[in-house]
Each structure stands twice: as C-alpha cells, then as structure tokens.
Design an enzyme around this catalytic site. Structure first.
Site: not given
Ligand code: PEP
Length: 226
Positions: A7-9, A86, A88, A152, A158, A190
């Site tokens: 998930n390339w933010k 997601h 977010e 998740e 995060g 994470s």
């Molecule tokens: C995500 O943004 O879906 C995610 C899992 O982020 P992270 O790996 O930074 O926890």
C-alpha cells in the site's frame, strides 16, 4: 509463493518513484508482488515489472463523478488489483460496509482483483470477532472468485505494534473458517523485513499488506525476496 502487496503511500518526489521502479525491477522474486500507488502515480508505473494495483476505486463503473476514479479506467491503466475498504478509507472517509461491498462488486465486474481490508480498532480489540463478522457479513454468501482479503488490526497500522503470535493465529483461523480455506488472506500492520518471515510462517497466512516498509527500497527488496 506468497502475495506481497504494497500500500504504497508515496506523496513525495517523482524521482523517488522512478528510483523505486528501477530498483524493484532489478530484483527477482518468487512471490506475487503488487504495488498500489496513489492514482495520480499509476501512469508513472508503465514499465514496472511486477503487478500494479490501485488504493481505492469508485463504486460505479464510470460516469460524471468529479474527482472519483473509475474502476474501468484503472483497469485500462494497467491495474490488476484494487485495495478496497482500507481502514483509512473507513475511518477518515467514513466508508461503511455497504459502500465497500458495492466497490467490491464493481471491481469484480471489471475483472480487477479486489483486496478487501478488514480489522478492528484498538477500542474494539476485545470485540474483534464481532467487528470482523460484521465487516464480512455481506460477502459470506457470495461467489468470491479471486477476491483477496487482508486482516489489518487498525491498532497495528503505522504503530510498530504487532499482535501476539496467538492473536494472529486465532484471527486467521476465525476468518478462514468464515470465508473458506481457499480464499487468500493477507496480514497487514507494521510488517518490516525483520518480522515478515516469522509472520509468513504461520499457518493460513497467504501474504502481507505492507505500508511504511514498502517506501524503504532496501526493506521492500528484502521482503519480496523472502
Ligand atoms: C497499511 O497502510 O495498510 C499498513 C499496513 O501500514 P504499515 O505497514 O505502515 O503498518
């Protein structure tokens, strides 16, 4: 072979995009690697050797919906996958289960492979079974085709906090019992190059959904080479 989804933010410099593509292209992986950049960047990935996905799509195929991204066009732009629901999107944009289901339907109609995210907040940590059952409810009697799900826990995204081994194992057992063993289920929250291998070694885990670590080229290289 595992499914590794980024998930390339990335919201920064286009030169980083080009460097990332060049470096990841130079790596061999036996896994299914999918990178999901924000929509504005998708065209920039025209020469990417691995799979491309979107981070979201609209719930209608196409039409006059200013600012939204048509799943039909995402497909034509080279996306094979799309992340749906997601946390977010659920938390910041208030997306509800019925909208997420609608997006899944449209994505499926467009032959995009949906990656549907589920997971509980910290507040609901003790009620995770109830939260997940509700999030999955609309999907349970549907032909899921090649849909992928990603568990998740929101409190892990995060934060650097990973659920205990037994928590991951029981969540995966519970979700696979609901969806069926055949449906791929990823873990997200994470993940980095240090913990990826041990998470992938648990029964039932078909892959990973990775946020921050996918933005560090050296980290992501290590993870896709597992
Ligand atoms: C995500 O943004 O879906 C995610 C899992 O982020 P992270 O790996 O930074 O926890």
């Amino acid at each position: 072979m595992k499914i590794i989804v980024a998930n390339w933010k990335m919201n920064g410099d286009l030169r980083f995009v080009d460097k990332f593509i060049e470096e990841i292209n130079s790596i061999k992986s036996k896994n299914i690697v999918v990178v999901c950049p924000q929509t504005a960047l998708i065209g920039r990935f025209y020469n990417f050797h691995y799979h491309l996905g979107a981070q979201n799509c609209f719930c209608v195929e196409n039409g006059a919906f200013t600012g939204e991204n048509s799943p039909k066009l995402l497909k034509q732009m080279g996306c094979k996958y799309v992340i749906i629901g997601h946390s977010e999107r659920r938390m910041i944009f208030n997306e509800q289960d019925d909208l997420i289901f609608q997006k899944w339907k449209v994505a499926t109609d467009q032959k995009l492979i949906p990656i549907v995210c589920i997971g509980e907040t910290l507040e609901n940590r003790n009620n995770w079974k109830k939260v997940i059952s509700k999030q999955l409810n609309l999907f349970l009697d549907k032909p899921l085709g090649n849909t992928i799900f990603a568990y998740e826990p929101i409190w892990s995204i995060g934060t650097g906090i990973i659920p205990a081994d037994n928590e991951i194992i029981s969540a995966f057992e519970f979700i696979k019992d609901l969806l069926g063993q055949r449906i791929p289920l990823l873990y997200g929250g994470s993940v980095d190059s240090k913990n990826a291998r041990s998470i992938l070694s648990f029964n039932n885990i078909d892959g990973l959904l990775i946020g921050r670590a996918s933005l560090k080229i050296s980290e992501f290289k290590k993870i896709i080479q597992i």
